[in-house]
Design an enzyme around this catalytic site. Structure first.
Site, PDB file in Angstrom:
ATOM      1  N   HIS A 101      -0.688  64.607  30.591  1.00  0.00           N
ATOM      2  CA  HIS A 101      -1.612  65.107  29.827  1.00  0.00           C
ATOM      3  C   HIS A 101      -3.145  63.962  29.297  1.00  0.00           C
ATOM      4  O   HIS A 101      -3.818  64.407  29.650  1.00  0.00           O
ATOM      5  CB  HIS A 101      -1.696  65.454  28.348  1.00  0.00           C
ATOM      6  CG  HIS A 101      -2.123  67.041  27.679  1.00  0.00           C
ATOM      7  ND1 HIS A 101      -2.638  65.807  26.667  1.00  0.00           N
ATOM      8  CD2 HIS A 101      -3.193  67.084  28.104  1.00  0.00           C
ATOM      9  CE1 HIS A 101      -3.765  66.626  25.375  1.00  0.00           C
ATOM     10  NE2 HIS A 101      -4.338  67.167  26.459  1.00  0.00           N
TER      11      HIS A 101
ATOM     12  N   GLU B 101      -5.368  63.810  32.607  1.00  0.00           N
ATOM     13  CA  GLU B 101      -5.438  64.500  32.165  1.00  0.00           C
ATOM     14  C   GLU B 101      -7.378  63.967  31.879  1.00  0.00           C
ATOM     15  O   GLU B 101      -8.193  64.768  31.926  1.00  0.00           O
ATOM     16  CB  GLU B 101      -5.512  65.748  32.473  1.00  0.00           C
ATOM     17  CG  GLU B 101      -6.072  66.721  32.266  1.00  0.00           C
ATOM     18  CD  GLU B 101      -6.133  68.205  31.322  1.00  0.00           C
ATOM     19  OE1 GLU B 101      -7.424  68.146  30.384  1.00  0.00           O
ATOM     20  OE2 GLU B 101      -5.163  68.212  30.822  1.00  0.00           O
ATOM     21  N   HIS B 102      -6.973  63.798  30.522  1.00  0.00           N
ATOM     22  CA  HIS B 102      -8.035  63.609  29.907  1.00  0.00           C
ATOM     23  C   HIS B 102      -8.614  62.400  29.924  1.00  0.00           C
ATOM     24  O   HIS B 102      -9.430  62.188  30.061  1.00  0.00           O
ATOM     25  CB  HIS B 102      -7.810  63.197  28.395  1.00  0.00           C
ATOM     26  CG  HIS B 102      -7.172  64.950  27.052  1.00  0.00           C
ATOM     27  ND1 HIS B 102      -8.326  64.355  26.462  1.00  0.00           N
ATOM     28  CD2 HIS B 102      -6.449  65.527  27.628  1.00  0.00           C
ATOM     29  CE1 HIS B 102      -7.902  65.954  25.720  1.00  0.00           C
ATOM     30  NE2 HIS B 102      -7.001  65.928  26.745  1.00  0.00           N
TER      31      HIS B 102
ATOM     32  N   GLU C 107      -5.451  66.973  18.427  1.00  0.00           N
ATOM     33  CA  GLU C 107      -4.934  67.686  19.096  1.00  0.00           C
ATOM     34  C   GLU C 107      -3.729  68.317  19.023  1.00  0.00           C
ATOM     35  O   GLU C 107      -2.620  69.521  18.661  1.00  0.00           O
ATOM     36  CB  GLU C 107      -5.339  67.642  20.927  1.00  0.00           C
ATOM     37  CG  GLU C 107      -4.992  68.979  21.634  1.00  0.00           C
ATOM     38  CD  GLU C 107      -5.314  68.551  22.893  1.00  0.00           C
ATOM     39  OE1 GLU C 107      -5.049  69.682  23.958  1.00  0.00           O
ATOM     40  OE2 GLU C 107      -5.641  67.232  24.001  1.00  0.00           O
TER      41      GLU C 107
END
Length: 423
Positions: free
Chosen positions: A47, A50-51, A127
């Site tokens: 993740h 991905e950022h 997040e």
């Protein structure tokens, strides 16, 4: 079927689903690496990567990436799942070359700038904090953890505060170098797109993509079941009761989908009618099935009040027993199949839905699955197949995850005793 597939020498599969009646195209790269491929000390690295892919390349700054795609009216996005990661765009048909160039650039040439890394680390920690403050999201992470304790399959996609805080830059680089290779990636496009032209574009933009790399295979998933409870002073109890479900490879995959739909998939479903409409115990209740490559989960979510929690679970267990003992009617079988058929066909009306299916099918099955094949498998499901799936699913060890004021929620052993086939 309009789908075509070509494999490039570096292993990248280029798959297209042509829709000549539209003037746009959705295009993306699906990578067969998600949270499940992570070692425990760097949980969340997929993740995080991905950022970071959007935070600058050797050719473009983060701002230039955003400006170039939006200058042609397009948009660019991504997501990380447990078994794959996707980077996708939607553009006008004439801008497919630009979209392919940007996607290949962020996947082949990211700089992982230290300042951007620090900023994005802060964003991801926010997040995670937002997820913790959203119990109807967090309960799903707890559910996954309880179903697959101590396993990569059970760890959260976002990672933890500890792993994200300590995530080294080299870990992100190494994960990309070993997982983002031609043999694990699919460039998929749907809409007004020319297959041969896209193959030529991909051969150029993805020319530097390596074919293979040394990477350990994700560990096999072993469903265990159990419970996770988090007492909170809140208005609602959010709970999930689940069981081992069907994998993508299971013969009962489509039967499990029909079961989920008729049991808790809509306003006419058994759970909605009995638990919400007749008893008023919840605002939200539904069932779901999650399939993975070698395992699956079947679950029921409900949001209820503290006082209603004590009645909710016995009623839910009673509905499971009623289904197994009394079976299902021809009418609800037909209705569930019609809902699934409509959902499939409606999703294929848009380029985004088509490209998502195409990318996922290429990773899961190694080939496109046309709507005719999917509809044939769905239509073949009969009542015996649904009841067979129900018997297998509900005989498994249950998993319970709950957040909220839980003093009136029964222990898992008591709940297990209410389920059919319990000792």
């Amino acid at each position: 079927m309009s789908a075509r597939v070509t494999e490039l020498p570096n292993g990248l599969k280029v798959a297209t689903d042509s829709m000549e009646s539209v003037g746009t195209a959705s295009i993306g790269c699906w990578v067969g690496a998600g949270a499940r491929a992570e070692p425990a000390p760097i949980n969340g690295v997929a993740h995080f990567l991905e950022h970071m892919a959007f935070k600058g390349t050797k050719r473009r700054s983060a701002l230039q990436i955003a400006e170039e795609i939006e200058a042609v009216g397009g948009f660019l996005n991504a997501y990380t799942a447990r078994e794959n990661t996707a980077y996708y765009a939607k553009v006008l048909a004439e801008d497919v070359p630009l979209a392919s160039d940007i996607i290949s650039d962020i996947l082949l040439n990211p700089t992982f700038d230290e300042d951007e890394l620090a900023r994005e680390r802060s964003v991801i920690l926010q997040e995670i904090g937002q997820c913790y403050d959203t119990p109807d999201d967090l309960v799903y992470d707890l559910f996954q953890e309880a179903a697959f304790p101590g396993q990569a399959m059970g760890r959260p996609v976002l990672g933890s505060v500890e792993t994200v805080t300590d995530m080294p830059r080299d870990a992100i680089r190494d994960f990309m170098a070993t997982r983002y290779v031609g043999d694990t990636m699919v460039l998929a496009a749907a809409g007004k797109v020319d297959h041969d032209r896209l193959v030529d574009i991909a051969a150029d933009t993805f020319a530097d993509l390596p074919k293979t790399a040394q990477a350990e295979q994700p560990e096999g998933a072993a469903y265990r079941g159990g419970e996770v409870r988090e007492d909170r002073d809140s208005e609602q109890v959010h709970l999930l009761l689940g069981f081992p479900g069907a994998s993508y490879a299971d013969d009962g995959y489509y039967a499990a989908g029909v079961l989920s739909m008729l049991f808790g998939g809509g306003m006419a479903s058994r759970l909605f009618q009995e638990i919400r409409e007749k008893r008023g115990l919840v605002y939200s209740v539904y069932s779901f099935g999650w399939a993975f490559s070698d395992t699956g989960l079947f679950g029921v979510y409900a949001g209820t009040g503290q006082d209603e929690a004590s009645e909710l679970v016995p009623v839910l267990c009673g509905e499971i027993e009623k289904l197994l003992v009394k079976g299902i009617t021809d009418e609800e079988l037909a209705r569930a199949k019609a809902q699934l058929k409509a959902s499939l066909l409606m999703s294929r009306e848009a380029t985004g839905g088509r490209v998502e299916q195409l990318g996922q099918h290429m990773l899961i099955h190694g080939r496109p699955m046309g709507e005719a094949e999917q509809l044939q498998k769905l239509e073949a499901v009969d009542a015996d197949a649904v009841l067979g799936a129900a018997s297998r699913i509900f005989s498994g060890r249950p998993t319970l995850a709950a957040i909220g004021p839980l003093d009136r929620l029964e222990p898992l052993d008591v709940i297990r005793g209410r389920l059919p086939g319990s000792a």
